[in-house]
Design a protein around this motif. Structure first.
Motif, PDB file in Angstrom:
ATOM      1  N   UNK A 164       0.866  -1.187   0.000  1.00 37.85           N
ATOM      2  CA  UNK A 164       0.000   0.000   0.000  1.00 37.85           C
ATOM      3  C   UNK A 164       0.906   1.242   0.000  1.00 37.85           C
ATOM      4  N   UNK A 165       0.998   1.943  -1.123  1.00 32.51           N
ATOM      5  CA  UNK A 165       1.948   3.052  -1.206  1.00 32.51           C
ATOM      6  C   UNK A 165       1.612   4.212  -0.272  1.00 32.51           C
ATOM      7  N   UNK A 166       0.301   4.426  -0.018  1.00 29.51           N
ATOM      8  CA  UNK A 166      -0.083   5.522   0.876  1.00 29.51           C
ATOM      9  C   UNK A 166       0.397   5.220   2.295  1.00 29.51           C
ATOM     10  N   UNK A 167       0.231   3.945   2.701  1.00 26.64           N
ATOM     11  CA  UNK A 167       0.689   3.526   4.036  1.00 26.64           C
ATOM     12  C   UNK A 167       2.192   3.756   4.169  1.00 26.64           C
ATOM     13  N   UNK A 168       2.951   3.375   3.115  1.00 27.11           N
ATOM     14  CA  UNK A 168       4.412   3.538   3.154  1.00 27.11           C
ATOM     15  C   UNK A 168       4.763   5.018   3.281  1.00 27.11           C
ATOM     16  N   UNK A 169       4.019   5.853   2.552  1.00 33.47           N
ATOM     17  CA  UNK A 169       4.291   7.301   2.591  1.00 33.47           C
ATOM     18  C   UNK A 169       4.022   7.851   3.990  1.00 33.47           C
ATOM     19  N   UNK A 170       2.883   7.473   4.559  1.00 31.34           N
ATOM     20  CA  UNK A 170       2.521   8.006   5.874  1.00 31.34           C
ATOM     21  C   UNK A 170       3.523   7.564   6.947  1.00 31.34           C
ATOM     22  N   UNK A 199       9.819  -1.968   2.438  1.00 28.64           N
ATOM     23  CA  UNK A 199      10.860  -1.165   3.084  1.00 28.64           C
ATOM     24  C   UNK A 199      11.679  -0.427   2.015  1.00 28.64           C
ATOM     25  N   UNK A 200      11.850  -1.036   0.833  1.00 23.47           N
ATOM     26  CA  UNK A 200      12.568  -0.332  -0.242  1.00 23.47           C
ATOM     27  C   UNK A 200      11.766   0.885  -0.696  1.00 23.47           C
ATOM     28  N   UNK A 201      10.446   0.729  -0.797  1.00 23.17           N
ATOM     29  CA  UNK A 201       9.616   1.859  -1.225  1.00 23.17           C
ATOM     30  C   UNK A 201       9.699   2.993  -0.201  1.00 23.17           C
ATOM     31  N   UNK A 202       9.727   2.634   1.078  1.00 18.81           N
ATOM     32  CA  UNK A 202       9.841   3.671   2.118  1.00 18.81           C
ATOM     33  C   UNK A 202      11.164   4.414   1.983  1.00 18.81           C
ATOM     34  N   UNK A 203      12.226   3.672   1.668  1.00 16.84           N
ATOM     35  CA  UNK A 203      13.529   4.337   1.507  1.00 16.84           C
ATOM     36  C   UNK A 203      13.509   5.277   0.309  1.00 16.84           C
ATOM     37  N   UNK A 204      12.819   4.854  -0.754  1.00 11.86           N
ATOM     38  CA  UNK A 204      12.700   5.712  -1.954  1.00 11.86           C
ATOM     39  C   UNK A 204      11.947   6.995  -1.586  1.00 11.86           C
ATOM     40  N   UNK A 205      10.810   6.826  -0.903  1.00 13.62           N
ATOM     41  CA  UNK A 205      10.028   8.004  -0.483  1.00 13.62           C
ATOM     42  C   UNK A 205      10.883   8.925   0.371  1.00 13.62           C
TER      43      UNK A 205
END
Ligand code: ADP
Length: 490
Positions: free
Chosen positions: A334-340, A373-379
């Motif tokens: 869930x990209x929104x969750x990762x962003x938040x 976790x990779x997506x969170x690092x990108x964000x």
């Protein structure tokens, strides 16, 4: 003036020269390593369809030791052996050609086998050069030759060849062959190979078992070969140099990353203690603080936090380069969750500046194929930059846009922007648009490299648009997890 037509004899000669030229050009053009080059050049000389010499070899010249070096074929002992070898080789060549034709008829990529065939073909001719040798391997029949230039008189075959632009015929008794008598029979033909670096070596060929003499025409064609070979050789040298340089640079790059990683590990431990002790002091667990002590401690805390970020960035790049990405696993995220999850960390980086950071939502945000976790690092890296490159006040937005099976995530800022010219390099290691700028904004030119590596591992994409003085927009693209895929039980 008369309109003289070339006579058929001249036309035939002209045609033969063209064929020969094409053969030389194509065969030498396939060489990309020096060893292949020697093999191909020498074998073309003994191929009866090309130059038709009995034996041929190349002696390399080493300027540092001033020595001619090489491995030369001793050659067959008698004319009959020579004939027999040639017949065998021609038969094997025909069989090879049939094999290649058969493979090419079946293969969707007809060119794939051709380079292999070419090399095999040339190595067959090398068999002819090496002599009978009673079942010995290819290498056994070759002998190492090493002739020091200092010992040669001006009339020596090698010295004369090295000094002369034109190839020449050497007749019996013409010149001393000191050191080469075992390998060369006169008459022979010799020419030098020159590249931009200087004398590369000499080519020698004789027709000891052939009926056709070495005449002016043979010499003329030999000169052709030597000229073409010199040009090809220069290309081969360039390719070898480039390959060696690339390998060296890759090694240096690896050592640098290793070094940075070791240094960062060494720095991390004492830094963690410093940060911990500063917190203890700031929380007044050791005793009450005065106003100025509190102020000084907050500065120590700010700077050590900055140092910690730098150390973590370096460790991150070392991990990613060292194959740390193998842990990336694609799953519905869930990209929104990762962003938040990342936002509070980024908000803390605003300091005293008036910057708003907000997601722009239009309807629900679908799940995408990524690694959480990779997506969170990108964000984190993209938002950190967006905030960092806003001078005093501004806005950062994250917009989610669904289109044709993919989700675009646009991270837009109203910061200083990046010029078109600089956009090309921003994903490279340690690249910073302006070092002076970085003094003001901090960072080490690592964030976007990590972003790119992580996205490659996740098969996500990124594109950037930016206008200097207006702001930047980094858009990520990920495949959406279809309803059907989500319905499949794990
Ligand atoms: P750094 O640690 O320097 O931020 P990055 O790899 O993240 O390293 O970025 C490389 C360079 O790209 C930065 O130094 C900066 O010049 C430029 N850059 C990246 N993101 C932005 C942005 N949002 N606005 C302006 N410049 C940016």
């Amino acid at each position: 003036m008369s309109d003289a037509q070339p006579n058929p004899q001249e036309m035939a000669r002209y045609q033969r020269e063209l064929n020969l030229l094409e053969q030389v050009h194509v065969a030498l053009g396939t060489a990309s390593k020096l060893d292949d080059f020697y093999l191909i050049a020498a074998s073309m000389l003994v191929d009866p369809n090309a130059f038709g010499y009995s034996r041929a070899f190349i002696l390399r010249y080493d300027e540092r030791s001033r020595t001619f070096l090489g491995r030369v074929g001793l050659g067959v002992q008698t004319r009959e052996e020579h004939e027999r070898f040639r017949r065998n080789i021609l038969e094997e060549t025909l069989r090879l050609q049939e094999l290649v034709d058969a493979i090419q008829q079946e293969s969707p990529e007809p060119r794939a086998v051709q380079p292999l065939y070419d090399l095999r073909f040339h190595s067959l001719w090398i068999h002819l050069l090496q002599g009978s040798g009673d079942g010995e391997g290819l290498n056994d029949a070759f002998r190492e030759v090493s002739v020091h230039r200092e010992a040669l008189g001006p009339d020596h075959l090698l010295e004369r060849t090295a000094a002369g632009i034109r190839a020449q015929i050497l007749n019996p008794g013409d010149a001393p062959l000191a050191g080469l008598e075992d390998f060369i029979s006169c008459p022979c033909v010799v020419g030098r190979l020159m590249t931009r670096r200087g004398l590369h070596g000499v080519v020698v060929a004789d027709r000891v078992y052939e009926d056709s003499p070495i005449d002016d025409e043979a010499l003329y064609h030999f000169q052709w070969l030597v000229n073409h070979a010199s040009v090809t050789l220069e290309n081969v040298e360039l390719v070898e140099d480039l390959t060696a340089t690339t390998q060296r640079l890759q090694e240096v790059d690896r050592l640098k990353t290793n070094f940075l990683s070791i240094v960062s590990h060494e720095l991390r431990t004492p830094l963690t203690s410093i940060v911990g002790f500063v917190h203890l002091l700031s929380d007044e667990r050791v005793g009450p603080l005065t106003e100025s002590q509190r102020d000084l401690l907050s500065r120590v805390s700010q700077h050590s936090g900055h140092l910690q970020n730098m150390v973590n960035d370096i460790l991150e790049i070392a991990e990613v380069e060292g194959g740390g990405m193998v842990n990336v696993e694609l799953a519905p995220v869930d990209p929104l969750g990762a962003l938040l999850h990342v936002l509070p960390k980024v908000e803390a980086r605003r300091g005293a500046r008036n910057i708003t950071i907000e997601p722009l939502l239009r309807g629900s945000v679908p799940m995408v194929w990524a690694d959480e976790s990779a997506l969170e690092r990108v964000f984190f890296h993209l938002l950190d930059n967006a905030v960092k490159f806003i001078s005093n006040e501004g806005r950062v937005t994250v917009e989610f846009l669904v289109r044709e099976g993919v989700l675009d995530i646009a991270i837009r800022d109203t910061g200083i922007g990046i010029s078109q010219e600089n956009l090309k390099g921003i994903f490279d290691h340690f690249y910073q648009v302006d070092f002076r700028l970085e003094r003001a904004y901090g960072g080490m030119g690592i964030g976007l490299t990590v972003v790119k590596l992580l996205l490659d591992a996740m098969t996500g994409r990124i594109r950037v648009e930016s206008t200097v003085g207006v702001g930047s927009c980094f858009t990520l693209t990920f495949p959406i997890v279809s309803d059907a895929a989500r319905a499949v039980p794990k």
